[in-house]
Design a protein around this motif. Structure first.
Motif, PDB file in Angstrom:
ATOM      1  N   SER A   1       0.852  -1.198   0.000  1.00  0.00           N
ATOM      2  CA  SER A   1       0.000   0.000   0.000  1.00  0.00           C
ATOM      3  C   SER A   1       0.883   1.241   0.000  1.00  0.00           C
ATOM      4  O   SER A   1       2.078   1.167   0.216  1.00  0.00           O
ATOM      5  CB  SER A   1      -0.872   0.002   1.253  1.00  0.00           C
ATOM      6  OG  SER A   1      -0.052   0.169   2.385  1.00  0.00           O
ATOM      7  N   LYS A   2       0.231   2.374  -0.230  1.00  0.00           N
ATOM      8  CA  LYS A   2       0.984   3.634  -0.228  1.00  0.00           C
ATOM      9  C   LYS A   2       1.653   3.841   1.130  1.00  0.00           C
ATOM     10  O   LYS A   2       2.817   4.227   1.207  1.00  0.00           O
ATOM     11  CB  LYS A   2       0.050   4.803  -0.487  1.00  0.00           C
ATOM     12  CG  LYS A   2      -0.343   4.974  -1.921  1.00  0.00           C
ATOM     13  CD  LYS A   2      -1.106   6.288  -2.056  1.00  0.00           C
ATOM     14  CE  LYS A   2      -2.279   6.078  -2.974  1.00  0.00           C
ATOM     15  NZ  LYS A   2      -3.178   7.223  -3.027  1.00  0.00           N
TER      16      LYS A   2
ATOM     17  N   GLY B   1       0.185   5.656   8.685  1.00  0.00           N
ATOM     18  CA  GLY B   1      -0.485   4.967   9.778  1.00  0.00           C
ATOM     19  C   GLY B   1      -0.584   5.864  10.990  1.00  0.00           C
ATOM     20  O   GLY B   1      -0.205   7.034  10.968  1.00  0.00           O
ATOM     21  N   ARG B   2      -1.108   5.306  12.052  1.00  0.00           N
ATOM     22  CA  ARG B   2      -1.305   6.100  13.255  1.00  0.00           C
ATOM     23  C   ARG B   2      -0.940   5.242  14.435  1.00  0.00           C
ATOM     24  O   ARG B   2      -1.618   4.250  14.674  1.00  0.00           O
ATOM     25  CB  ARG B   2      -2.786   6.492  13.319  1.00  0.00           C
ATOM     26  CG  ARG B   2      -3.063   7.570  14.322  1.00  0.00           C
ATOM     27  CD  ARG B   2      -4.557   7.841  14.321  1.00  0.00           C
ATOM     28  NE  ARG B   2      -4.855   8.747  15.407  1.00  0.00           N
ATOM     29  CZ  ARG B   2      -4.860  10.066  15.271  1.00  0.00           C
ATOM     30  NH1 ARG B   2      -4.608  10.592  14.104  1.00  0.00           N
ATOM     31  NH2 ARG B   2      -5.131  10.831  16.298  1.00  0.00           N
ATOM     32  N   PRO B   3       0.128   5.467  15.141  1.00  0.00           N
ATOM     33  CA  PRO B   3       1.110   6.522  14.933  1.00  0.00           C
ATOM     34  C   PRO B   3       1.907   6.309  13.648  1.00  0.00           C
ATOM     35  O   PRO B   3       1.992   5.200  13.163  1.00  0.00           O
ATOM     36  CB  PRO B   3       2.017   6.401  16.157  1.00  0.00           C
ATOM     37  CG  PRO B   3       1.910   4.972  16.553  1.00  0.00           C
ATOM     38  CD  PRO B   3       0.490   4.589  16.283  1.00  0.00           C
ATOM     39  N   VAL B   4       2.487   7.397  13.134  1.00  0.00           N
ATOM     40  CA  VAL B   4       3.214   7.324  11.869  1.00  0.00           C
ATOM     41  C   VAL B   4       4.431   6.415  12.002  1.00  0.00           C
ATOM     42  O   VAL B   4       5.224   6.551  12.937  1.00  0.00           O
ATOM     43  CB  VAL B   4       3.653   8.739  11.432  1.00  0.00           C
ATOM     44  CG1 VAL B   4       4.566   8.654  10.232  1.00  0.00           C
ATOM     45  CG2 VAL B   4       2.433   9.580  11.121  1.00  0.00           C
TER      46      VAL B   4
ATOM     47  N   LEU C   1       6.487   7.732  -4.679  1.00  0.00           N
ATOM     48  CA  LEU C   1       7.954   7.664  -4.570  1.00  0.00           C
ATOM     49  C   LEU C   1       8.629   8.915  -5.119  1.00  0.00           C
ATOM     50  O   LEU C   1       9.834   9.090  -4.950  1.00  0.00           O
ATOM     51  CB  LEU C   1       8.473   6.465  -5.358  1.00  0.00           C
ATOM     52  CG  LEU C   1       8.361   5.108  -4.685  1.00  0.00           C
ATOM     53  CD1 LEU C   1       8.846   4.046  -5.626  1.00  0.00           C
ATOM     54  CD2 LEU C   1       9.206   5.095  -3.417  1.00  0.00           C
ATOM     55  N   ARG C   2       7.870   9.754  -5.804  1.00  0.00           N
ATOM     56  CA  ARG C   2       8.506  10.902  -6.434  1.00  0.00           C
ATOM     57  C   ARG C   2       9.220  11.788  -5.408  1.00  0.00           C
ATOM     58  O   ARG C   2      10.323  12.239  -5.627  1.00  0.00           O
ATOM     59  CB  ARG C   2       7.483  11.718  -7.207  1.00  0.00           C
ATOM     60  CG  ARG C   2       6.908  10.974  -8.372  1.00  0.00           C
ATOM     61  CD  ARG C   2       5.979  11.884  -9.127  1.00  0.00           C
ATOM     62  NE  ARG C   2       6.716  12.957  -9.758  1.00  0.00           N
ATOM     63  CZ  ARG C   2       7.153  12.913 -11.000  1.00  0.00           C
ATOM     64  NH1 ARG C   2       6.916  11.863 -11.731  1.00  0.00           N
ATOM     65  NH2 ARG C   2       7.825  13.908 -11.507  1.00  0.00           N
ATOM     66  N   GLN C   3       8.551  12.019  -4.261  1.00  0.00           N
ATOM     67  CA  GLN C   3       9.168  12.908  -3.268  1.00  0.00           C
ATOM     68  C   GLN C   3      10.480  12.351  -2.718  1.00  0.00           C
ATOM     69  O   GLN C   3      11.489  13.041  -2.755  1.00  0.00           O
ATOM     70  CB  GLN C   3       8.192  13.222  -2.145  1.00  0.00           C
ATOM     71  CG  GLN C   3       8.746  14.341  -1.284  1.00  0.00           C
ATOM     72  CD  GLN C   3       7.946  14.564  -0.022  1.00  0.00           C
ATOM     73  OE1 GLN C   3       7.253  13.667   0.457  1.00  0.00           O
ATOM     74  NE2 GLN C   3       8.042  15.753   0.511  1.00  0.00           N
TER      75      GLN C   3
ATOM     76  N   ILE D   1       5.243  13.599   5.829  1.00  0.00           N
ATOM     77  CA  ILE D   1       3.851  13.195   6.051  1.00  0.00           C
ATOM     78  C   ILE D   1       3.202  14.247   6.929  1.00  0.00           C
ATOM     79  O   ILE D   1       3.670  14.512   8.038  1.00  0.00           O
ATOM     80  CB  ILE D   1       3.782  11.815   6.726  1.00  0.00           C
ATOM     81  CG1 ILE D   1       4.420  10.771   5.808  1.00  0.00           C
ATOM     82  CG2 ILE D   1       2.339  11.440   7.043  1.00  0.00           C
ATOM     83  CD1 ILE D   1       4.491   9.398   6.415  1.00  0.00           C
ATOM     84  N   SER D   2       2.156  14.873   6.428  1.00  0.00           N
ATOM     85  CA  SER D   2       1.511  15.945   7.187  1.00  0.00           C
ATOM     86  C   SER D   2       0.330  15.392   7.969  1.00  0.00           C
ATOM     87  O   SER D   2      -0.504  14.686   7.420  1.00  0.00           O
ATOM     88  CB  SER D   2       1.031  17.040   6.249  1.00  0.00           C
ATOM     89  OG  SER D   2       2.141  17.604   5.616  1.00  0.00           O
ATOM     90  N   ARG D   3       0.290  15.719   9.238  1.00  0.00           N
ATOM     91  CA  ARG D   3      -0.803  15.282  10.097  1.00  0.00           C
ATOM     92  C   ARG D   3      -1.293  16.477  10.894  1.00  0.00           C
ATOM     93  O   ARG D   3      -0.664  17.538  10.875  1.00  0.00           O
ATOM     94  CB  ARG D   3      -0.314  14.188  11.074  1.00  0.00           C
ATOM     95  CG  ARG D   3      -0.079  12.863  10.407  1.00  0.00           C
ATOM     96  CD  ARG D   3      -1.394  12.227  10.013  1.00  0.00           C
ATOM     97  NE  ARG D   3      -1.237  11.196   9.013  1.00  0.00           N
ATOM     98  CZ  ARG D   3      -0.959   9.941   9.292  1.00  0.00           C
ATOM     99  NH1 ARG D   3      -0.795   9.572  10.536  1.00  0.00           N
ATOM    100  NH2 ARG D   3      -0.861   9.059   8.337  1.00  0.00           N
ATOM    101  N   VAL D   4      -2.378  16.273  11.638  1.00  0.00           N
ATOM    102  CA  VAL D   4      -2.925  17.374  12.436  1.00  0.00           C
ATOM    103  C   VAL D   4      -1.861  17.921  13.385  1.00  0.00           C
ATOM    104  O   VAL D   4      -1.729  19.117  13.582  1.00  0.00           O
ATOM    105  CB  VAL D   4      -4.125  16.862  13.261  1.00  0.00           C
ATOM    106  CG1 VAL D   4      -4.713  17.999  14.068  1.00  0.00           C
ATOM    107  CG2 VAL D   4      -5.160  16.273  12.325  1.00  0.00           C
ATOM    108  N   ASP D   5      -1.065  17.013  13.956  1.00  0.00           N
ATOM    109  CA  ASP D   5      -0.092  17.467  14.952  1.00  0.00           C
ATOM    110  C   ASP D   5       1.256  17.811  14.335  1.00  0.00           C
ATOM    111  O   ASP D   5       2.273  17.764  15.009  1.00  0.00           O
ATOM    112  CB  ASP D   5       0.059  16.418  16.062  1.00  0.00           C
ATOM    113  CG  ASP D   5       0.552  15.096  15.509  1.00  0.00           C
ATOM    114  OD1 ASP D   5       0.425  14.888  14.288  1.00  0.00           O
ATOM    115  OD2 ASP D   5       1.063  14.283  16.292  1.00  0.00           O
ATOM    116  N   GLY D   6       1.274  18.142  13.044  1.00  0.00           N
ATOM    117  CA  GLY D   6       2.518  18.591  12.453  1.00  0.00           C
ATOM    118  C   GLY D   6       3.008  17.669  11.351  1.00  0.00           C
ATOM    119  O   GLY D   6       2.339  16.712  10.977  1.00  0.00           O
TER     120      GLY D   6
END
Lengths: 308, 500
Positions: free
Chosen positions: B274-275, B282-285, B314-316, B325-330
Motif C-alpha cells: 500500500s501507499k 499509519g497512526r502513529p506514523v 515515490l517521487r518525493q 507526512i503531514s498530520r494534524v499534529d505537524g
C-alpha cells in the motif's frame, strides 16, 4: 461513417475497373471497396508480405524488394500491417512508385492506427487502398485470411520478406501457390526464429532470393521487365576496423552486448562505446529484446548495388 | 511528609525520532487515583494499571493520594508504552521511596510488566541518539546490542526494584557484546554472476551517479541476483547515514544486525504494497519501505504490476531524499535516500527475446505492457538495462569477470569525484540539472550529443538523461570534462525505447 466516404468507390465484379487477376481465386469476391486510383489494381504488381514482428533484417529485405519492384516499374501490393508490410509500402511510396494497400478492415478504417501515415501517403502518390469489407467495418479476425487471398491474387508473384513458423504470412503464400502465382522468398539465418518460415518455403519450392541480382532476374523472368539500376558498389560501412568488425558480427543475426564483446575481442566498455557510436551513426540499433542488430541502412550499404 | 512533586525525563517516538517528554507528578490529598494529562493515547493511559501492579510486586507501595501525571510538552500526542518506567520513577521520587539523585541527567525509557520487570520498547537506537544529543544517560532495559555511542554510558535495569538506589548508579553497565555476527554462507559478490559484464558495468555507473535503473529480462535471467548484489558495490555507509538507518530500523522494529555489520539495507517491496507501506504512514506514523531502504537499495521487482498511484508516492523521496507526512499534529519527516532499482519482464508472458521459449504475446499487448512500465516514474529512470539469460557454457566455463570489490572502487571513485567537483564549484542549483552538467562538456562531446539527439530522435529529457549517465562515466574515471567517448557509452547504457 457507413457508405459516406467521400472519395471511395465500389468496384463490382465484371465492371471495367475490376482486376481480372482476382478471377483466378476459387470463389472470387463480388465487389471491392476502393479509395484512390482503381487503375492501380489492374497494372502489373509485386505483392510483398512478411511478419509483423519483423527484425531489422526482415525490414531491410522488404525495403530492398520494394525498391527493386518500383525500379522495375511494378506496383507494390502490401497489407498495411506493422513490420514488413509497412516497410514495403513506405519504401514504394518513398521511391516514387505506386502502392496498393489491402486492408482487413473497411478501406476507410485504418487499422492499426499507426498505419494512417502509410495510407495517406499511398493515396496522395496515386496508389489505392482496397478492402473486401464494407465502408466503416472494424477489423475482424475472419477478415484477414480473406484479405490475404486478395493480396496473393492481385500480383503475378508474391515475395515473402521474413516469416516465422507458424505465421499468417503462410496463408498468403499457400493461396498464391494454389492459384499458380510464383512465390519468392528471402532466406534468413537458421538461428533466427523469424526466418524459419521463409527458409521452410524455400525448402518446399519457393524461389530462393539470395541477393539483389537474383530478385532482379526473377522479376525480369516473371514480368518481362528490366530494371534501371542505380547506385554504386557498397562495402561494410563504419569508419574503423573495430566498427566494421562489429557490424559484420551483427549482419547474420542480432547479438547481446556481451557476446559481441567476446566475438570482436573488446572490453565491455569499449564495446559499449562502439555500439553507442554506431547507434548514433544509425548503423546498429537496439531491438525490443535488448539485442543489437545491424540497421537496414547498414545492410543496404553492403549489397552489391548500394543502399537506398 | 513526602515532597509531593517530582519530575523525570522520559521519551516517546514520533516518526523516526525520539522526542523528550518531561513527566511531572504531583501528589495531593484526596481520593486515591492516578490521572494522566498531556495528550496521552490509549496505550499511555493503560500504563496506570501496569504501574500500580509493578510498584506492588517490586516491594514499593502505591501512595494513597490523588496522583496527577503531566506529560510535557502537551502539544504532541504521546503514544506507546515507553513512558511507563518514567512515570513509575517519578511517582517513587515524589513519594520519597527512592532518592532523586541523577534524575536531572537521566533519560528514562521502558515498559513495565505486572511482575515489576522492565521490558524493551521499539526504537532503542532513537532513544540512544536523543540521550546523546541532550547530554543525558539512558536508563532502560537491555537493548538489541547497539554499539555504544560517544557520551555517557547507558544504565541497564532489568527490574523496577533496581532504581531504589536512585537513577545515578541504578542497575548495571550494558553487557559486553561481541562484534556483529558474520552472516553464515559468506558475503554475496558480483563474481558469482558470469557472462553479464555489460550489466555489471551499467549497475556500477548507475550506483556511481545515483541514477534510477530498470532491468528488463525474461524470468530466470538473473535480474534479482544482480539487484541483490548492488549494496555490495556501494561505498561503506557514512556515520550520519548509519545513525539514520539504525533509528529507522529500530523504530520499525526491524533487525539491525545487518546494518551494524556494515551492510547497506536492501529492500524489495512486493507489488501488493500500500501507499502507507511504501512511504510510511499509519497512526502513529511509522516508516515505510522507502525509509527502510535509506542509505541502501530499494528494488521494485515486477514494476509493471505496481499500481500507478503507489509508485507516484515515490517521487518525493526520489527527488528530495525524504518523505514528509503531514498530520494534524505537524509534519513528520522520514529520511529516505536510496538507490532506485526496478525489474520487469519484457512482455506479459515474459519470454520475449528468450532463445529457448517462444513469446506468445501480440505486438499490441507488448506495447500496452511497456507503456505501464514508464508511467509515473519515467523521468526518474535514467537507464534501462536488458538482461538475458547468459549462455550456459559461459556460466560453467567463463571467467568470473568483474567482482564486487572492482566495481565498488569504480562507484567510490565516481561518488568521491562528483562530491569533489560539487565542492569546488561552490553552490550549484541542481547538480542533476542541465545547466550544471553542460558546464563541463567538451565542445566535441557537445557536438556528438547533438548528433545523437538528431539521429536517435532524443527529447530534451532524454538528452538530459544521456548527460547524467555521461557525467557518471566521467566521474568514475575522475575526469572533470565529459568526453565524446562518455557520450557514446552513455548512449549504449541508456538502453531506452520509445514510450519509456
Amino acid at each position: 461513417m457507413m457508405g459516406a466516404f467521400r472519395d471511395g468507390i465500389v468496384v463490382e465484379r465484371g465492371s471495367g475497373l475490376w482486376p481480372q487477376s482476382l478471377e483466378d481465386l476459387p470463389n472470387p469476391p463480388e465487389r471491392l471497396f476502393v479509395r484512390g486510383d482503381p487503375s492501380a489494381l489492374t497494372g502489373e504488381s509485386l505483392s510483398i508480405v512478411g511478419t509483423r514482428r519483423a527484425s531489422p533484417y526482415g525490414l531491410a529485405v522488404a525495403e530492398l524488394a520494394s525498391r527493386i519492384a518500383v525500379e522495375s516499374g511494378l506496383a507494390v501490393v502490401s497489407g498495411g500491417a506493422l513490420g514488413c508490410d509497412r516497410a514495403a509500402g513506405d519504401q514504394a511510396v518513398a521511391r516514387g512508385g505506386v502502392g496498393v494497400v489491402v486492408l482487413g478492415s473497411g478501406a476507410d478504417v485504418v487499422y492499426p492506427r499507426s498505419s494512417a501515415g502509410l495510407v495517406e501517403r499511398t493515396l496522395s502518390k496515386g496508389g489505392a487502398v482496397v478492402s473486401l469489407e464494407r465502408w466503416g467495418s472494424p477489423p475482424r479476425r475472419y477478415a484477414f485470411p480473406k484479405r490475404n487471398r486478395v493480396i496473393a491474387a492481385l500480383s503475378r508473384a508474391v515475395f515473402v520478406a521474413e516469416a516465422g513458423m507458424p505465421s499468417g504470412t503462410f496463408s498468403t503464400a499457400e493461396c498464391a501457390a494454389g492459384i499458380g502465382r510464383e512465390v519468392l522468398a528471402a532466406p534468413g539465418s537458421i538461428f533466427s526464429r523469424e526466418s524459419r518460415g521463409t527458409n521452410y518455403l524455400i525448402s518446399v519450392g519457393a524461389t530462393c532470393i539470395s541477393d539483389e541480382n537474383e530478385l532482379e532476374c526473377a522479376l525480369s523472368r516473371i514480368y518481362g521487365v528490366l530494371r534501371h539500376p542505380v547506385g554504386d558498389r557498397g562495402e561494410t560501412p563504419g569508419s574503423t576496423d573495430v566498427e566494421r568488425a562489429v557490424i559484420r558480427a551483427l549482419t547474420a543475426s542480432p547479438e547481446r552486448i556481451d557476446s559481441i564483446a567476446r566475438h570482436v575481442r573488446l572490453t565491455t566498455r569499449q564495446c559499449l562505446e562502439v555500439l553507442g557510436n554506431l547507434t548514433v551513426a544509425g548503423l546498429v540499433e537496439r531491438m525490443e529484446d535488448g539485442r543489437y542488430a545491424a540497421t537496414p541502412r547498414a545492410l543496404h550499404a553492403q549489397t552489391a548495388l548500394g543502399g537506398p | 511528609m513526602a515532597r509531593a512533586a517530582a519530575s523525570v525525563t522520559g521519551a516517546c517516538i514520533r516518526g523516526v525520532e525520539a522526542r523528550p517528554v518531561t513527566v511531572e507528578v504531583s501528589l495531593a490529598n484526596g481520593i486515591p487515583s492516578i490521572g494522566i494529562v498531556g495528550m496521552a493515547d490509549a496505550a499511555v493511559l493503560e500504563a496506570r494499571s501496569r504501574i500500580r501492579c509493578a510498584l506492588r510486586s517490586s516491594g514499593f507501595s502505591v501512595p494513597r493520594k490523588s496522583i496527577t501525571v503531566n506529560l510535557a510538552p502537551s502539544d504532541f500526542r504521546k503514544t506507546g508504552s515507553s513512558l511507563d518506567l518514567a512515570i513509575a520513577v517519578s511517582i517513587l521520587i515524589a513519594s520519597d521511596q527512592m532518592p532523586s539523585t541523577g534524575s536531572e541527567e537521566a533519560l528514562v525509557v521502558g515498559e513495565l510488566g505486572l511482575d515489576g520487570s522492565v521490558r524493551g520498547v521499539r526504537g532503542e537506537a532513537a532513544y540512544l541518539v536523543l540521550a546523546r544529543e541532550t547530554g543525558r544517560f539512558l536508563v532502560g532495559p537491555e537493548g538489541g546490542g547497539l554499539p555504544p555511542l560517544p557520551g555517557q554510558p547507558p544504565r541497564v535495569i532489568d527490574r523496577l526494584s533496581d532504581v531504589s538506589v536512585g537513577l545515578q548508579g541504578a542497575g548495571r553497565e550494558p553487557g559486553h557484546r561481541p562484534g556483529p555476527r558474520i552472516l553464515a554462507g559468506g558475503q554475496i559478490d558480483f563474481r558469482d554472476i558470469r557472462g553479464q559484464e555489460a550489466s555489471k558495468r551499467a549497475l556500477a555507473v548507475a550506483a556511481a551517479g545515483g541514477l534510477g535503473l530498470l532491468m528488463i529480462g525474461p524470468p530466470g535471467s538473473g535480474k534479482t541476483m544482480l539487484a541483490r548484489r548492488v549494496p555490495t558495490i556501494l561505498p561503506p555507509i557514512d556515520p550520519g547515514e548509519l545513525q539514520e538507518a539504525l533509528c529507522i530500523h529500530s523504530v520499525a522494529g526491524e533487525d539491525v544486525e545487518g546494518i551494524l555489520s556494515g551492510a547497506r539495507p536492501f529492500r524489495s517491496p512486493h507489488h501488493t504494497i500500500s501507499k502507507a507501506g511504501l512511504v510510511g504512514g499509519g497512526r502513529p506514523v511509522r516508516p515505510g519501505e522507502a525509509s527502510l531502504a535509506h542509505g541502501g537499495v530499494a528494488f521494485f521487482d515486477e514494476l509493471a504490476e505496481f499500481p500507478g498511484d503507489v509508485l507516484q508516492t515515490l517521487r518525493q523521496p526520489l527527488e528530495d531524499g525524504y518523505v514528509a507526512i503531514s498530520r494534524v499534529d505537524g509534519t513528520y519527516r522520514l529520511p529516505s535516500r536510496f538507490q532506485f532499482l526496478a525489474a520487469s519482464n519484457p512482455c506479459p508472458c515474459g519470454h520475449l527475446g528468450d532463445p529457448s521459449v517462444p513469446c506468445r504475446c501480440s505486438p499490441g499487448a507488448i506495447e500496452r505492457y511497456r507503456s505501464r512500465l514508464g508511467g509515473p516514474l519515467a523521468d526518474r529512470i535514467e537507464m534501462v538495462l536488458d538482461v538475458a539469460r547468459p549462455d550456459p557454457d559461459e556460466v560453467l566455463r567463463g571467467e568470473g569477470g568483474a567482482c564486487s570489490a572492482d566495481l565498488r572502487d569504480q562507484v567510490t571513485a565516481g561518488r568521491e569525484h562528483s562530491a569533489w567537483m560539487l565542492a569546488r564549484e561552490g553552490p550549484v542549483d541542481d547538480p542533476r540539472g542541465p545547466s550544471y552538467l553542460k558546464r563541463h562538456l567538451s565542445r566535441e562531446a557537445g557536438d556528438r550529443l547533438l548528433d545523437s539527439a538528431s539521429s536517435a530522435h532524443l527529447s530534451p529529457r532524454s538528452m538530459l538523461r544521456v548527460l547524467r549517465i555521461a557525467r557518471a562515466v566521467a566521474d568514475i574515471d575522475r575526469r572533470v570534462t565529459i568526453a565524446p567517448s562518455d557520450i557514446y557509452e552513455a548512449m549504449a547504457l541508456r538502453g531506452r525505447r520509445d514510450g519509456l
